[in-house]
Design an enzyme around this catalytic site. Structure first.
Site, PDB file in Angstrom:
ATOM      1  N   ASN A  18      26.552  63.504 -29.640  1.00 40.23           N
ATOM      2  CA  ASN A  18      25.239  63.381 -29.014  1.00 40.23           C
ATOM      3  C   ASN A  18      25.105  61.957 -28.460  1.00 40.23           C
ATOM      4  O   ASN A  18      25.079  60.989 -29.212  1.00 40.23           O
ATOM      5  CB  ASN A  18      24.149  63.672 -30.052  1.00 40.23           C
ATOM      6  N   LYS A  19      25.036  61.851 -27.125  1.00 36.54           N
ATOM      7  CA  LYS A  19      25.027  60.526 -26.489  1.00 36.54           C
ATOM      8  C   LYS A  19      23.875  59.648 -26.975  1.00 36.54           C
ATOM      9  O   LYS A  19      24.046  58.453 -27.205  1.00 36.54           O
ATOM     10  CB  LYS A  19      24.965  60.678 -24.964  1.00 36.54           C
ATOM     11  N   GLY A  20      22.689  60.248 -27.096  1.00 41.80           N
ATOM     12  CA  GLY A  20      21.527  59.476 -27.545  1.00 41.80           C
ATOM     13  C   GLY A  20      21.722  58.909 -28.939  1.00 41.80           C
ATOM     14  O   GLY A  20      21.436  57.738 -29.205  1.00 41.80           O
ATOM     15  N   ASP A  79      22.573  64.368 -39.647  1.00 43.02           N
ATOM     16  CA  ASP A  79      21.893  65.587 -39.229  1.00 43.02           C
ATOM     17  C   ASP A  79      20.415  65.253 -39.224  1.00 43.02           C
ATOM     18  O   ASP A  79      19.884  64.711 -40.198  1.00 43.02           O
ATOM     19  CB  ASP A  79      22.176  66.779 -40.153  1.00 43.02           C
ATOM     20  N   PHE A 166      15.292  60.056 -26.741  1.00 41.11           N
ATOM     21  CA  PHE A 166      15.863  61.357 -26.401  1.00 41.11           C
ATOM     22  C   PHE A 166      15.249  62.400 -27.334  1.00 41.11           C
ATOM     23  O   PHE A 166      14.428  62.079 -28.194  1.00 41.11           O
ATOM     24  CB  PHE A 166      17.401  61.323 -26.537  1.00 41.11           C
TER      25      PHE A 166
END
EC number: 3.6.1.66
Length: 207
Positions: A18-20, A79, A166
């Protein structure tokens, strides 16, 4: 095996694509000045794990074990998601794929607003919390993963505000600050967010 043995390995795999999240984690790990290189799993061609746990803790451990098994290195996984009590805790662990398509922030935000419509009452806030669970494993079969949890309480806005962050950041309102999570700078957010809190506990475990 000591809980800090992974520090001697030289590398820690960050089990996320996940880039964010990666941007936030890279900043936080930088600030920690750890004597190890933290490598996002994508750089090792590791695809996302199948998250079939029923809790944030289970999914964080699944992701950490998956990255550790493929890389042969210690791994840390996050998570996280948003939980809304009036929706029975939803989206919860399904936050990233709430609207059906994994990682489509716009669709997920639209669905959350739609699901909350029947609960909206004039002048009444809808409480929510961002949850983050970090799991650190020394190796894929580590019988004692280290768990660090952060909870960030706020409310869900009726419409998006702010351009930063995000996920559900544009809908997450912080009444004590009078801004949304998406109106904060990375530095401001990292100090108080669910992910920032979990990272602080991780940092404390190193001392």
């Amino acid at each position: 095996m000591s809980s800090k043995d992974w520090l001697s390995q030289g590398t820690l795999v960050l089990a996320s694509n996940n880039k964010g999240k990666i941007v936030e984690f890279e900043k936080m790990f930088n600030d920690l000045k750890l004597p190890v290189e933290v490598i996002p799993q994508g750089k090792l061609d590791i695809e996302d794990a199948i998250e079939d746990g029923l809790s944030f803790v289970e999914n964080a451990i699944i992701k950490a074990r998956h990255a550790s098994k493929i890389s042969g290195k210690p791994a840390i996984a996050d998570d996280s998601g948003i939980c809304v009590p009036v929706l029975g805790g939803a989206p919860g662990i399904y936050s990233a794929r709430y609207a059906g398509e994994h990682g489509n922030d716009a669709l997920n935000n639209t669905k959350l607003l739609s699901e909350l419509q029947p609960y909206r009452k004039p002048g009444q806030a809808i409480d929510a919390m961002f949850v983050c669970v970090l799991a650190l494993v020394q190796h894929a079969d580590d019988p004692l993963p280290q768990i660090f949890q952060g909870i960030w309480k706020g409310q869900v806005l009726e419409a998006a505000r702010g351009e930063n962050g995000f996920g559900y950041d544009p809908l997450f309102w912080l009444p004590e600050l009078g801004i949304s999570s998406a109106e904060m700078s990375k530095e401001e957010k990292n100090k108080i967010s669910h992910r920032g809190q979990a990272m602080q506990l991780f940092k404390a475990s190193l001392s």
